[in-house]
Design an enzyme around this catalytic site. Structure first.
Site, short mmCIF file in Angstrom:
data_model
loop_
_atom_site.label_atom_id
_atom_site.label_comp_id
_atom_site.label_asym_id
_atom_site.label_seq_id
_atom_site.Cartn_x
_atom_site.Cartn_y
_atom_site.Cartn_z
N ASP A 13 10.96 3.31 1.86
CA ASP A 13 10.04 2.75 0.88
C ASP A 13 8.93 2.10 1.72
O ASP A 13 9.12 1.87 2.92
CB ASP A 13 10.77 1.71 0.02
CG ASP A 13 9.86 1.03 -0.98
OD1 ASP A 13 8.95 1.68 -1.51
OD2 ASP A 13 10.04 -0.18 -1.21
N LEU A 14 7.79 1.79 1.11
CA LEU A 14 6.68 1.21 1.89
C LEU A 14 6.56 -0.30 1.66
O LEU A 14 6.62 -1.10 2.59
CB LEU A 14 5.38 1.91 1.49
CG LEU A 14 4.10 1.39 2.15
CD1 LEU A 14 4.11 1.63 3.65
CD2 LEU A 14 2.88 2.07 1.53
N ASP A 15 6.39 -0.68 0.39
CA ASP A 15 6.08 -2.08 0.10
C ASP A 15 7.30 -2.97 0.25
O ASP A 15 8.35 -2.71 -0.33
CB ASP A 15 5.51 -2.19 -1.32
CG ASP A 15 4.86 -3.53 -1.54
OD1 ASP A 15 4.35 -4.09 -0.56
OD2 ASP A 15 4.88 -4.03 -2.68
N LYS A 49 4.74 -9.04 -10.91
CA LYS A 49 5.45 -8.32 -9.85
C LYS A 49 6.29 -7.17 -10.42
O LYS A 49 7.09 -7.38 -11.32
CB LYS A 49 6.34 -9.28 -9.05
CG LYS A 49 5.52 -10.12 -8.09
CD LYS A 49 6.36 -11.07 -7.26
CE LYS A 49 5.45 -11.95 -6.40
NZ LYS A 49 6.14 -13.13 -5.92
N SER A 120 7.41 6.36 -1.39
CA SER A 120 6.73 5.27 -2.09
C SER A 120 6.10 5.80 -3.37
O SER A 120 5.52 6.88 -3.38
CB SER A 120 5.63 4.68 -1.20
OG SER A 120 4.78 3.84 -1.96
N LYS A 151 11.98 4.99 -9.97
CA LYS A 151 13.23 4.32 -9.57
C LYS A 151 13.69 3.47 -10.76
O LYS A 151 12.85 2.95 -11.46
CB LYS A 151 12.97 3.42 -8.35
CG LYS A 151 12.43 4.16 -7.12
CD LYS A 151 11.93 3.16 -6.06
CE LYS A 151 11.21 3.88 -4.94
NZ LYS A 151 10.66 2.99 -3.92
N ASP A 176 13.70 -2.59 -0.43
CA ASP A 176 13.77 -4.05 -0.57
C ASP A 176 14.02 -4.45 -2.02
O ASP A 176 14.07 -5.63 -2.33
CB ASP A 176 12.46 -4.70 -0.09
CG ASP A 176 11.30 -4.44 -1.05
OD1 ASP A 176 10.55 -5.36 -1.35
OD2 ASP A 176 11.18 -3.28 -1.53
#
Length: 223
Positions: A13-15, A49, A120, A151, A176
């Protein structure tokens, strides 16, 4: 259970894993709230978020009592304006924005011949990698436009393994977020969570911080 020796690839994943773009999203939304004359607060920032772009816009408009002031077409324009703000923030990124330990980890993976792909959901991911000077580490990137499910559906991680021509059991997915860990598990890959062990309890292994993620530490946990 997969053994460490069986692992041939990593799907990232990226973030929150390689870099933290959530700060940039926050800045871009803050700029839009100022433009709309809506008071910004920590509560509002936290509420956005992990929420989609249009839902985030609705939340900001509601916070300012302006939810009925704009047509759907105008709302799309406002959401586009936010994305323009966000891309401008992304363009200021440098390799200094890579999270602690991640560059060393990626260097080690590459030196030892592991295959890497990026999973991502962000359409801006290639641009972010470019700014971080990591694009050549990830020749294989899942195209978010090709996905039909988000996801925790496993689709993005299944595709990440397919891009590497590896069976899922030979891949470690790195995440994360709890929904991401669920996606990795459902794809049949080994899940590595970064963050709060309680929140990421479903992961096969959890590291508190990106700096703790090393091949040696993964080998210890997998055996």
């Amino acid at each position: 259970m997969t053994k460490f020796a069986d692992i041939k690839g990593f799907v990232f994943d990226l973030d929150g894993v390689i870099t933290d773009t959530s700060i940039l999203h926050g800045t871009a939304w803050h700029q839009l709230a100022d433009y709309l004359d809506v008071a910004w607060s920590d509560e509002l920032a936290n509420g956005l978020k992990g929420i989609s772009r249009m839902d985030s816009l609705e939340m900001i408009l509601k916070a300012g009592g302006k939810e009925n002031d704009y047509t759907q077409a105008q709302k799309v324009e406002l959401a586009t304006k936010k994305n323009t703000n966000y891309v401008a923030e992304v363009d200021k990124m440098t390799p200094a924005n890579i999270l602690p330990g991640m560059k060393a980890f990626l260097d080690d993976l590459r030196a030892k011949g592991y295959q890497l792909s990026l999973a991502s959901a962000s359409k801006n991911a290639p641009r972010v990698l470019d700014k971080l000077q990591l694009a050549d580490y990830f020749p294989k990137v899942v195209d978010p436009a090709s996905l039909t499910h988000g996801k925790p559906d496993p689709e993005i991680y299944t595709k990440g393994a397919q891009l590497l021509n590896l069976p899922p059991a030979q891949c470690i997915g790195v995440e994360d977020a709890a929904a991401g860990v669920q996606a990795i598990n459902a794809a049949g890959e080994v899940s590595l969570g970064i963050g709060d062990a309680t929140e990421l309890g479903a992961a096969d292994m959890v590291f508190a911080d990106t700096a703790d993620v090393t091949l040696a530490n993964i080998a210890k946990k997998l055996g």
